[in-house]
Design an enzyme around this catalytic site. Structure first.
Site, PDB file in Angstrom:
ATOM      1  N   ASP A  22      53.396-129.498 -61.267  1.00 14.33           N
ATOM      2  CA  ASP A  22      53.929-128.647 -60.017  1.00 14.33           C
ATOM      3  C   ASP A  22      55.068-127.838 -60.160  1.00 14.33           C
ATOM      4  O   ASP A  22      56.002-128.008 -61.282  1.00 14.33           O
ATOM      5  CB  ASP A  22      54.778-129.971 -59.151  1.00 14.33           C
ATOM      6  N   HIS A  51      56.554-125.937 -57.337  1.00 10.89           N
ATOM      7  CA  HIS A  51      57.315-125.906 -56.214  1.00 10.89           C
ATOM      8  C   HIS A  51      58.170-125.001 -55.912  1.00 10.89           C
ATOM      9  O   HIS A  51      59.481-125.297 -55.455  1.00 10.89           O
ATOM     10  CB  HIS A  51      58.019-127.443 -55.915  1.00 10.89           C
ATOM     11  N   ASP A  82      50.382-127.631 -56.435  1.00 10.82           N
ATOM     12  CA  ASP A  82      51.671-127.594 -55.797  1.00 10.82           C
ATOM     13  C   ASP A  82      52.785-126.531 -56.371  1.00 10.82           C
ATOM     14  O   ASP A  82      53.873-126.784 -56.951  1.00 10.82           O
ATOM     15  CB  ASP A  82      52.544-128.801 -56.174  1.00 10.82           C
ATOM     16  N   ASP A 140      56.210-124.832 -51.479  1.00 11.53           N
ATOM     17  CA  ASP A 140      57.139-125.883 -50.751  1.00 11.53           C
ATOM     18  C   ASP A 140      58.340-126.156 -51.434  1.00 11.53           C
ATOM     19  O   ASP A 140      58.256-126.019 -52.630  1.00 11.53           O
ATOM     20  CB  ASP A 140      56.118-126.861 -50.195  1.00 11.53           C
ATOM     21  N   ARG A 141      59.113-126.592 -50.584  1.00  7.64           N
ATOM     22  CA  ARG A 141      60.614-127.202 -51.215  1.00  7.64           C
ATOM     23  C   ARG A 141      61.371-126.119 -51.680  1.00  7.64           C
ATOM     24  O   ARG A 141      62.474-125.770 -51.439  1.00  7.64           O
ATOM     25  CB  ARG A 141      60.187-128.457 -52.251  1.00  7.64           C
ATOM     26  N   ASN A 177      48.259-131.046 -53.324  1.00 10.11           N
ATOM     27  CA  ASN A 177      48.581-131.687 -51.760  1.00 10.11           C
ATOM     28  C   ASN A 177      49.283-130.571 -50.889  1.00 10.11           C
ATOM     29  O   ASN A 177      49.263-130.757 -49.832  1.00 10.11           O
ATOM     30  CB  ASN A 177      48.912-133.236 -52.058  1.00 10.11           C
ATOM     31  N   HIS A 178      50.007-129.888 -51.777  1.00 14.13           N
ATOM     32  CA  HIS A 178      50.767-128.870 -50.981  1.00 14.13           C
ATOM     33  C   HIS A 178      50.303-127.683 -50.541  1.00 14.13           C
ATOM     34  O   HIS A 178      50.854-126.711 -49.901  1.00 14.13           O
ATOM     35  CB  HIS A 178      52.344-128.757 -51.543  1.00 14.13           C
ATOM     36  N   HIS A 202      45.157-132.562 -59.763  1.00 16.72           N
ATOM     37  CA  HIS A 202      46.691-132.726 -59.246  1.00 16.72           C
ATOM     38  C   HIS A 202      47.003-134.060 -59.051  1.00 16.72           C
ATOM     39  O   HIS A 202      48.257-134.538 -59.627  1.00 16.72           O
ATOM     40  CB  HIS A 202      46.711-132.036 -57.934  1.00 16.72           C
ATOM     41  N   ARG A 214      52.986-143.288 -51.084  1.00 19.31           N
ATOM     42  CA  ARG A 214      53.086-142.240 -50.272  1.00 19.31           C
ATOM     43  C   ARG A 214      52.350-142.324 -48.904  1.00 19.31           C
ATOM     44  O   ARG A 214      52.714-141.597 -47.929  1.00 19.31           O
ATOM     45  CB  ARG A 214      52.351-141.165 -51.035  1.00 19.31           C
ATOM     46  N   HIS A 272      51.892-134.263 -59.831  1.00 13.41           N
ATOM     47  CA  HIS A 272      52.236-134.469 -58.474  1.00 13.41           C
ATOM     48  C   HIS A 272      53.405-135.789 -58.282  1.00 13.41           C
ATOM     49  O   HIS A 272      53.766-136.234 -57.491  1.00 13.41           O
ATOM     50  CB  HIS A 272      50.866-135.501 -58.068  1.00 13.41           C
TER      51      HIS A 272
END
Length: 486
Positions: free
Chosen positions: A230, A232, A259, A262-263, A291-292, A340, A388, A415
């Protein structure tokens, strides 16, 4: 001889001490340690709603929203008038994108604390979000009828103003010179012209669409291949990876394992850079869906807001379309399975079944595609519920059987934040790699990447620390109400 009562008292006192230690760990952003200490306090005294609600908050910080919902629910059962229980559970539901459930919990907070301005504000934001979602659902076009937004864009018609001084693509070909100039512009917080952004994203879409759902990668003997986890939206850390390990090229190929966005608040820069390398040299850059890379996550965790701010509304639709074209898994030299999230809720899943997944959609709530994107390893054997609240947890026996049944040697996945940027689990058969150091500017973790050299493909893991970035906070573009809770 001590009486029952004294014993209970000393347990309660010890539990309080553990809670205070846990609070200290929490303040120092040591959330795993905090969870461990709250758990010890709960073992000594499980009738204290505060311990459960506090542990729920630590789970939220670790993105373990399923566990947070369970803990907060427990706090509510112990004390139905304890507003923090509803508050924590509502925050966890929000983070999972379960707005209607969150709304119910914030209504309870407001009922218990009618004069609390903070509760009122959060309830209002939540109501707005639910209304917006209901409206979007009402006007949504069914997937089968939806026209591709990509087909309606002709970037050739977009004028580039003479005063534009940024990177330019001459003709149809993305060159290394262009990518270097673009990366440098991004580093100095300059934007890329929309014409070229469209060109990169549309070309990447064509390439990704043509790829299989499971991509086979061949690394010739004596050559190497790098897998990153990731990122991110941490663009300056991505530049650092290229500093440490070289730019992507046919001799120095990379796989970024989902990923990308995001964030972190430089997600547009990250995704355009990765897509530009894909356009420049398709075999220098492989990309997996995380997943993002999905609409629901991008709505909540900042990418959608950032795209609207730096590019335009139509790019939101376009990225959503391109994310649905990303492959779900890669196999390196028929030995290493890279994905992922992780493995599956059933045994016997063959690579041929993964190849057969119709991936051109938003990620479903269950099934193989969901599990590929969301599941996590667990230390104990067998399978368990996901921390999660989506996907599942799987043990070493599950990993071992999957590898045996598919004649593979290793699972590499991402992840999850890891202190050193990586973790080797499941008797050495599974490696987690995470490439966003000091995640969200607060976790203090290292990032890592893995280099494999053929034919042995022994993992050579490199850890690295975060580098400075301009003063734009993570989640700067995230949806309003989520920022209220972070």
């Amino acid at each position: 001889m001590t009486s029952m009562g004294e014993n209970t008292n000393s347990n309660a006192e010890r539990a309080e001490e553990l809670k205070l230690l846990a609070n200290e760990a929490f303040k120092a952003n040591k959330f795993s340690q905090a969870i461990e200490l709250y758990s010890q306090a709960i073992e000594l005294n499980d009738k204290n709603a505060v311990y459960w609600a506090n542990r729920a908050f630590a789970h939220i910080k670790r993105e373990e929203y399923g566990s947070a919902v369970q803990d907060a629910t427990k706090a509510i059962e112990i004390d139905p008038q304890y507003s923090k229980g509803y508050y924590r559970r509502g925050a966890a539901y929000l983070a999972m994108g379960k707005f209607k459930e969150a709304l119910k919990d914030f209504q309870q907070v407001k009922r218990i604390r009618p004069n609390d301005p903070d509760a009122t504000r959060k309830l209002k934001e939540c109501e707005k979000a639910v209304q917006k979602i209901r409206f979007e659902e009402a006007i949504a076009v069914h997937d089968s009828e939806r026209r591709s937004v990509a087909d309606s864009i002709d970037f050739h018609c977009i004028e580039v103003e003479p005063q534009y001084a940024g990177a330019r693509i001459e003709g149809e070909t993305v060159t290394l010179d262009f990518v270097k100039k673009m990366m440098d512009d991004f580093k100095n917080q300059k934007h890329l012209h929309k014409r070229y952004a469209f060109q990169i994203v549309l070309q990447a879409r064509e390439m990704l669409r043509a790829m299989p759902t499971l991509v086979d990668i061949t690394v010739p003997n004596g050559h190497h291949f790098t897998v990153c986890g990731d990122v991110h939206g941490q663009y300056y850390d991505l530049l650092n990876i290229f500093e440490l390990n070289g730019l992507p090229s046919e001799e120095n190929p990379y796989l970024f394992n989902g990923d990308f966005v995001d964030r972190g608040s430089f997600s547009v820069e990250v995704i355009l850079t990765l897509f530009a390398f894909k356009c420049m040299r398709p075999t220098a850059m492989y990309l997996s869906r995380g997943n993002h890379e999905s609409k629901s996550m991008n709505k909540i965790y900042g990418f959608e807001g950032e795209v609207k701010s730096k590019l335009s509304e139509i790019f939101v639709e376009l990225f959503a379309e391109v994310f649905c074209c990303l492959p779900l898994a890669h196999v390196i030299n028929e030995k290493i399975f890279v994905v992922h999230g992780g493995l599956f809720s059933v045994d016997g899943v063959k690579l041929s079944e993964i190849r057969a997944i119709d991936r051109f959609c938003e990620p479903p709530e269950e099934g193989l595609m969901c599990e590929i994107l969301w599941s996590d390893p667990q230390p104990q054997p067998g399978r368990g519920p996901s921390k999660r609240g989506v996907g599942l947890s799987f043990g070493a026996d599950v990993t071992k059987r999957f590898l045996q049944e598919n004649n593979l040697e290793l699972v590499v996945r991402s992840h999850e934040v890891k202190d050193e940027g990586y973790e080797i689990e499941h008797d050495g058969k599974l490696i987690t790699v995470f490439s966003a150091p000091n995640y969200c500017d607060q976790m203090g973790n290292k990032g890592a990447f893995i280099r494999f050299t053929a034919p042995e493909l022994k993992p050579d893991i490199v850890s690295f620390s975060a580098v400075p970035h301009p003063d734009v906070k993570p989640m700067a573009y995230a949806s309003n109400f989520l920022r209220l809770f972070s």
